[in-house]
Motif scaffolding. Structure first.
Motif, PDB file in Angstrom:
ATOM      1  N   THR A 185      15.145  -7.235   1.828  1.00 40.62           N
ATOM      2  CA  THR A 185      13.734  -6.575   2.405  1.00 40.62           C
ATOM      3  C   THR A 185      13.456  -5.593   3.341  1.00 40.62           C
ATOM      4  O   THR A 185      13.000  -4.508   3.368  1.00 40.62           O
ATOM      5  CB  THR A 185      12.991  -6.961   1.676  1.00 40.62           C
ATOM      6  N   ALA A 186      13.830  -6.443   4.672  1.00 45.63           N
ATOM      7  CA  ALA A 186      13.148  -5.943   6.045  1.00 45.63           C
ATOM      8  C   ALA A 186      14.441  -4.837   6.412  1.00 45.63           C
ATOM      9  O   ALA A 186      14.396  -3.072   6.046  1.00 45.63           O
ATOM     10  CB  ALA A 186      14.012  -6.943   6.984  1.00 45.63           C
ATOM     11  N   SER A 187      15.810  -4.834   5.572  1.00 44.83           N
ATOM     12  CA  SER A 187      16.980  -3.746   5.745  1.00 44.83           C
ATOM     13  C   SER A 187      16.391  -2.798   4.950  1.00 44.83           C
ATOM     14  O   SER A 187      16.576  -1.788   5.953  1.00 44.83           O
ATOM     15  CB  SER A 187      18.142  -4.339   5.009  1.00 44.83           C
ATOM     16  N   LEU A 188      15.823  -3.225   4.016  1.00 48.70           N
ATOM     17  CA  LEU A 188      15.664  -1.264   3.627  1.00 48.70           C
ATOM     18  C   LEU A 188      14.397  -1.081   3.493  1.00 48.70           C
ATOM     19  O   LEU A 188      14.564   0.178   3.795  1.00 48.70           O
ATOM     20  CB  LEU A 188      15.419  -1.868   1.592  1.00 48.70           C
ATOM     21  N   LEU A 189      13.473  -1.937   4.392  1.00 48.39           N
ATOM     22  CA  LEU A 189      12.292  -0.813   4.823  1.00 48.39           C
ATOM     23  C   LEU A 189      12.653  -0.375   6.000  1.00 48.39           C
ATOM     24  O   LEU A 189      12.143   0.784   6.269  1.00 48.39           O
ATOM     25  CB  LEU A 189      11.516  -2.361   4.788  1.00 48.39           C
ATOM     26  N   SER A 190      13.171  -1.128   6.744  1.00 46.60           N
ATOM     27  CA  SER A 190      13.994  -0.274   7.900  1.00 46.60           C
ATOM     28  C   SER A 190      14.646   1.464   7.803  1.00 46.60           C
ATOM     29  O   SER A 190      14.583   2.180   8.731  1.00 46.60           O
ATOM     30  CB  SER A 190      15.231  -0.698   8.879  1.00 46.60           C
ATOM     31  N   ALA A 191      15.018   1.062   6.432  1.00 45.86           N
ATOM     32  CA  ALA A 191      16.059   1.871   5.927  1.00 45.86           C
ATOM     33  C   ALA A 191      15.188   3.500   5.753  1.00 45.86           C
ATOM     34  O   ALA A 191      15.501   4.363   5.699  1.00 45.86           O
ATOM     35  CB  ALA A 191      17.082   2.010   5.602  1.00 45.86           C
ATOM     36  N   GLY A 192      13.843   3.002   5.107  1.00 47.64           N
ATOM     37  CA  GLY A 192      13.031   4.186   4.913  1.00 47.64           C
ATOM     38  C   GLY A 192      12.134   4.612   5.662  1.00 47.64           C
ATOM     39  O   GLY A 192      11.049   4.608   5.530  1.00 47.64           O
TER      40      GLY A 192
END
Length: 605
Positions: A562-569
């Motif tokens: 989730t954190a990885s996807l959040l960072s990419a957004g």
């Protein structure tokens, strides 16, 4: 003593394929390890059908001090001096009545049964046309069990069908020259057996929980091969109208009548009014007794005959089951009996499904009504998403909340209070508790304004203990204020998954500080406030465990994903960002609701 069955049937201790079919069906329906058919001969019993653990053929030495399971040997004497497991079958024969024993291990026989010993026994007499007992259909288990009324009924039905088979054998063997009658009996016996199997399947498939669409599909599968109709439809009663239940798997050149008043001149409406099966054997009968619209419906469905059976449930009629054939077809007594019985099972299943659907719909409406319309916050973006569990009948206690929070000092800008929580349970009770907790926390926040989130949560817990309100679960509650051109978040965490904070540099941190989960029965604990500065360009994500829980997956790994996807957004608009997170992280078949709440501090005013 009744004459020996073997003299006129051709049956012996040799295994018989047809009778073994009954034994297999009995073992499967009653879920027992051993099922058998014992038949009388002049000097004892023979076993032409035995299903269970095999120990070989021939005679078996049975311990006379213990009721034992019937070994697949095919012969034993009716010796009254021996008190063995076979005595149970002899009791059925001599009493001409069922014998059902939940636990045979009484007195000094108690304890784990050795070897193949019987711990539970259920036997039904098999009789000829005059009522003479021919033998026994029985089921045994190696552990004690309670024979339910449904199981007794199933065994009674199977014994009746087996008796019909035995009578057929006697008639076929002894009625020399009566070939036509024997063939008729054969056909009837097979029909009886097929009907018994069909009704057993119906009782199993239509008593399990299902939606109305699933019930229709199961009924179609049950009837299609047995009665061979070209059309099977279901009409449900809504108010004073019958509504045709659409079938996406069946396409007709012209749609059938989608709804009709219960007073309409249709066979289905008549079946509902008169609460009995109504048949239409041919087109001439239809034209004579029903409206022209009924003829048009027949033509649209390409059918030449029909049968309509009312669905009468415990609280009244719920609809009509309609069958059509593409040739002229007169429903006989056996078919009428099968249709009536299946219609009864169907009515009960539909009533349960409609009741459950109504409760779930009300619960979802209640839950949706409690989800907050997000406030407009100057200098801050906010978005939220609620996604229900994949299962139709699951209603959870997940929620989010966000509302303006007046500053303790009236001359300063207001802030915002945000909450994400999960009340335990997946039913309307959980949704109701969630609504109460949400409202009570709002009130506590406003009363305790200026004292921080921990104070409001402590007040909520105190109220739950005193009232009492049996609420349990997790929640995260935060207050965000803007002072001196800086956003500050103060929060308290009651056992909830950690929020994720995306910093302007793209680094994501977990806010792991937390306390004890929320539970009305737990002793009070000191709640603590935690504080962090929300920099310009930062994004905050709150969520419930429905986002990260997936069978076989590690929670920490799911949070990292989730954190990885959040960072990419970083540059993705918040509504699109949380939608993407829910799609890519949450389980498609999640058994829990999912809530996401996100805030972003723009880089510029």
């Amino acid at each position: 003593m009744a004459p020996s069955l073997l003299d006129g049937s051709g049956l012996s201790a040799i295994p018989d394929a047809d009778l073994e079919r009954f034994a297999r069906l009995t073992a499967r329906v009653l879920a027992v390890p051993v099922a058998l058919i014992a038949l009388r001969e002049r000097d004892g019993l023979v076993f032409p059908a035995v299903v269970g653990p095999s120990t070989g053929h021939g005679r078996t030495a049975l311990d006379p001090s213990r009721r034992t399971a019937l070994d697949p040997s095919r012969r034993t004497a009716l010796d009254p001096s021996r008190r063995t497991a076979l005595d149970l079958s002899r009791e059925v024969i001599t009493s001409a009545a069922p014998v059902l024993i939940d636990d045979t291990r009484t007195g000094d026989l108690a304890g784990p049964p050795p070897g193949d010993a019987v711990a539970a026994y259920a036997g039904m007499p098999l009789t000829d046309a005059e009522g003479n007992v021919l033998g026994v259909l029985c089921a045994t288990d190696t552990t004690p069990r309670h024979w339910t009324s449904e199981q007794r009924g199933d065994l009674t039905d199977l014994a009746a069908a087996c008796s019909a088979e035995l009578r057929l054998r006697i008639a076929s063997k002894n009625a020399t020259g009566a070939q036509h009658r024997a063939q008729s009996l054969t056909h009837q016996a097979r029909r009886d057996l097929n009907s018994a199997e069909l009704l057993l399947r119906a009782s199993e498939e239509l008593t399990a929980g299902a939606t109305v669409d699933q019930i229709r599909t199961r009924v179609q599968n049950l009837l299609r091969n047995s009665l061979k109709p070209s059309y099977i439809g279901m009409l449900l009663l809504e108010g004073d109208e019958l509504h045709h239940l659409p079938d996406p798997d069946t396409v007709h050149p012209v749609d059938p009548v989608t709804r009709m008043d219960r007073g309409a001149s249709f066979a289905a409406a008549r079946a509902l009014r008169e609460r009995r099966m109504v048949t239409v054997p041919d087109r001439a009968h239809l034209a004579q007794h029903y409206a022209s619209a009924a003829l048009a419906a027949f033509d649209a469905l390409a059918i030449a005959s029909a049968a309509c059976v009312p669905l009468i449930a415990a609280h009244g009629p719920v609809g009509v089951l309609a069958l059509g054939w593409d040739t002229e077809h007169a429903v006989d007594l056996d078919e009428a009996a099968v249709l009536t019985t299946i219609a009864g099972y169907t009515a009960q299943a539909v009533e349960r499904a409609v009741y459950l659907d109504t409760r779930v719909h009300v619960a979802h409406q209640l839950q949706q009504a409690m989800l907050t319309d997000l406030p407009t916050l100057p200098g801050m973006d906010i978005a939220a998403l609620y996604r229900p569990a994949s299962a139709h009948d699951m209603v959870g206690g997940d929620w989010y909340d966000a509302f303006p929070l007046p500053h303790p000092h009236a001359d300063r800008d207001p802030g915002v209070a945000i909450t994400v929580g999960d009340i335990s349970g997946h039913d309307i009770h959980a949704a109701t508790l969630m609504g109460q907790v949400r409202s009570m926390l709002r009130q506590a926040v406003l009363i305790k304004n200026g004292e921080g989130p921990a104070s409001a949560l402590t007040a909520l817990e105190y109220a739950c203990r005193v009232l009492p309100l049996p609420a349990s679960g997790t929640l995260l509650h935060a207050h965000i204020h803007h002072e001196n051109d800086q956003w500050t978040m103060t929060w308290t965490n009651a056992g909830h998954p950690p929020p994720l904070l995306l910093r302007p540099d793209g680094h994501v941190i977990r806010l792991t500080d937390h306390g004890q989960l929320l539970h009305y029965a737990l002793p009070s604990t000191d709640r603590h406030d935690h504080q962090i500065v929300l920099e310009r360009g930062a994004t905050l994500l709150l969520y419930t465990d429905g986002l990260i829980e997936r069978a076989g997956n590690d929670l920490d790994a799911a949070i990292d994903h989730t954190a990885s996807l959040l960072s990419a957004g970083t540059s993705t608009p918040l509504p699109a960002l949380i939608e993407r997170l829910a799609n890519e992280v949450a389980d498609d078949q999640a058994s829990d609701d999912t809530v996401l709440l996100a805030l972003r501090i723009p880089t510029e005013h």
